[in-house]
Design an enzyme around this catalytic site. Structure first.
Site, PDB file in Angstrom:
ATOM      1  N   LYS A  45       2.034  29.577 -37.265  1.00 11.70           N
ATOM      2  CA  LYS A  45       1.581  29.157 -38.589  1.00 11.70           C
ATOM      3  C   LYS A  45       0.480  28.096 -38.479  1.00 11.70           C
ATOM      4  CE  LYS A  45       3.562  29.761 -42.176  1.00 11.70           C
ATOM      5  NZ  LYS A  45       3.114  30.563 -43.317  1.00 11.70           N
ATOM      6  N   LYS A  55      11.478  32.402 -47.473  1.00 17.53           N
ATOM      7  CA  LYS A  55      11.673  31.472 -48.605  1.00 17.53           C
ATOM      8  C   LYS A  55      12.821  31.981 -49.477  1.00 17.53           C
ATOM      9  CE  LYS A  55       6.777  30.301 -48.475  1.00 17.53           C
ATOM     10  NZ  LYS A  55       5.461  30.434 -49.135  1.00 17.53           N
ATOM     11  N   GLU A  73      -1.244  33.376 -38.055  1.00 16.37           N
ATOM     12  CA  GLU A  73      -1.854  33.156 -39.367  1.00 16.37           C
ATOM     13  C   GLU A  73      -3.313  32.749 -39.187  1.00 16.37           C
ATOM     14  OE1 GLU A  73      -1.513  29.770 -42.846  1.00 16.37           O
ATOM     15  OE2 GLU A  73       0.350  30.554 -42.002  1.00 16.37           O
ATOM     16  N   ASP A 110      -4.406  34.723 -44.531  1.00 18.13           N
ATOM     17  CA  ASP A 110      -3.815  33.820 -45.512  1.00 18.13           C
ATOM     18  C   ASP A 110      -4.859  33.280 -46.487  1.00 18.13           C
ATOM     19  OD1 ASP A 110      -1.470  32.413 -46.469  1.00 18.13           O
ATOM     20  OD2 ASP A 110      -2.442  30.589 -45.744  1.00 18.13           O
ATOM     21  N   ARG A 163      33.003  36.119 -61.971  1.00 14.60           N
ATOM     22  CA  ARG A 163      31.827  35.250 -61.872  1.00 14.60           C
ATOM     23  C   ARG A 163      31.143  35.342 -60.519  1.00 14.60           C
ATOM     24  NH1 ARG A 163      29.198  34.749 -65.513  1.00 14.60           N
ATOM     25  NH2 ARG A 163      27.513  35.387 -64.139  1.00 14.60           N
TER      26      ARG A 163
END
Length: 281
Positions: A137, A105, A170, A197, A72
């Site tokens: 960012k 992410k 960004e 972006d 597993r």
């Protein structure tokens, strides 16, 4: 412990139940080695190879208890990694000549594994963490009082700390792109990449408008690497890749993983019979 004699020796086969790119073969070897070094593992496919539904692509021989103990854990890794590698391969092929990148992410605790799978699928890695590249960012820019303030502050910080590190910023508008370029033309800066972006605009017919993205790339004119982000899907990535950007980043590669269905079966004939009945092999 209740069903399997301790001294039973068996052979078990890895069975692909979907078409895709297999990943996690090397990691499976590590897990088998950790559980029982005496297990004998043979692979008919390696990491990055294509597998089709119903294919037996690997075999493990040895103590049945130890094989079931490992089963597993290694399948959880292989299924996730193969799902990431399969989507990455599709996206990377469609994005050319741009390079496809993942993001941070990733599943907590699985960043190395997720990013390894992206490499196996033909993508490139973005930052591993916050320590190997500065990314300025939108929230940093807003809190700093504007994009020039943010970039300038980073340049000053790196100089004070004697850190040599690439910087990405960004941008959300063409005006921000122009401000960054104007600052960079008159200042010494560590800036190496400009993220563009959400400059890919979705249309009602399902297509996307990349005019703004192309305009930004033309403004930058090769002075910095460029990275397109936002509205990147399997359907849109080809058009984005034709815009002239250096990189295309997609969080979906790792945050919305669809695992590739893989089994490890001792009785492969029965497994294939059931698979044919359920259209899974």
């Amino acid at each position: 412990m209740a069903t399997i004699p301790f001294d039973m020796e068996v052979e078990a086969y890895f069975l692909a139940k979907e078409d895709g790119i297999v990943a996690g073969v090397a990691l499976a070897d590590m897990i088998f080695e950790h559980v029982d070094p005496s297990l004998k593992v043979e692979w008919m496919r390696k990491d990055g190879d294509y597998v089709h539904k119903g294919l037996k692509f690997g075999k493990v021989s040895g103590n049945a208890h130890k094989i079931v103990v490992a089963e597993r854990v290694l399948l959880n890794f292989m299924q996730r990694m193969s799902g990431i590698a399969t989507l990455t391969k599709l996206m990377a092929d469609a994005a050319s000549p741009a390079c496809i990148l993942e993001t941070r992410k990733t599943a907590p605790g699985l960043r190395l594994v997720d990013k390894w799978a992206v490499l196996i699928g033909g993508g490139r890695n973005h930052r591993m963490g916050l320590f190997d590249m500065v990314m300025i960012k939108d929230n940093h820019i807003s809190a700093a009082g504007g994009i020039v303030n943010a970039v300038k502050s980073v340049d000053e910080y790196l100089k004070q700390k004697n850190l040599e590190m690439d910087v990405e910023v960004e941008t959300r508008t063409l005006e921000e792109v122009k401000e960054v370029l104007e600052y960079a033309s008159g200042s010494e800066t560590r800036l190496t990449r400009i993220m563009l972006d959400n400059m890919v605009v979705p249309l009602e017919n399902g297509d996307v408008d990349v005019t703004m993205l192309k305009d930004a790339v033309e403004l930058i004119n090769g002075r910095f690497e460029t990275e397109a982000s936002g509205n990147v899907t399997l359907e849109t990535v080809h058009k984005i890749g034709q815009s002239g950007v250096t990189f295309i980043s997609s969080g979906a590669l790792t945050h919305s993983v669809k695992a590739l269905d893989i089994s490890l079966k001792i009785d492969t004939e029965l497994a294939l019979e059931v698979g044919r009945r359920t259209k899974r092999a």
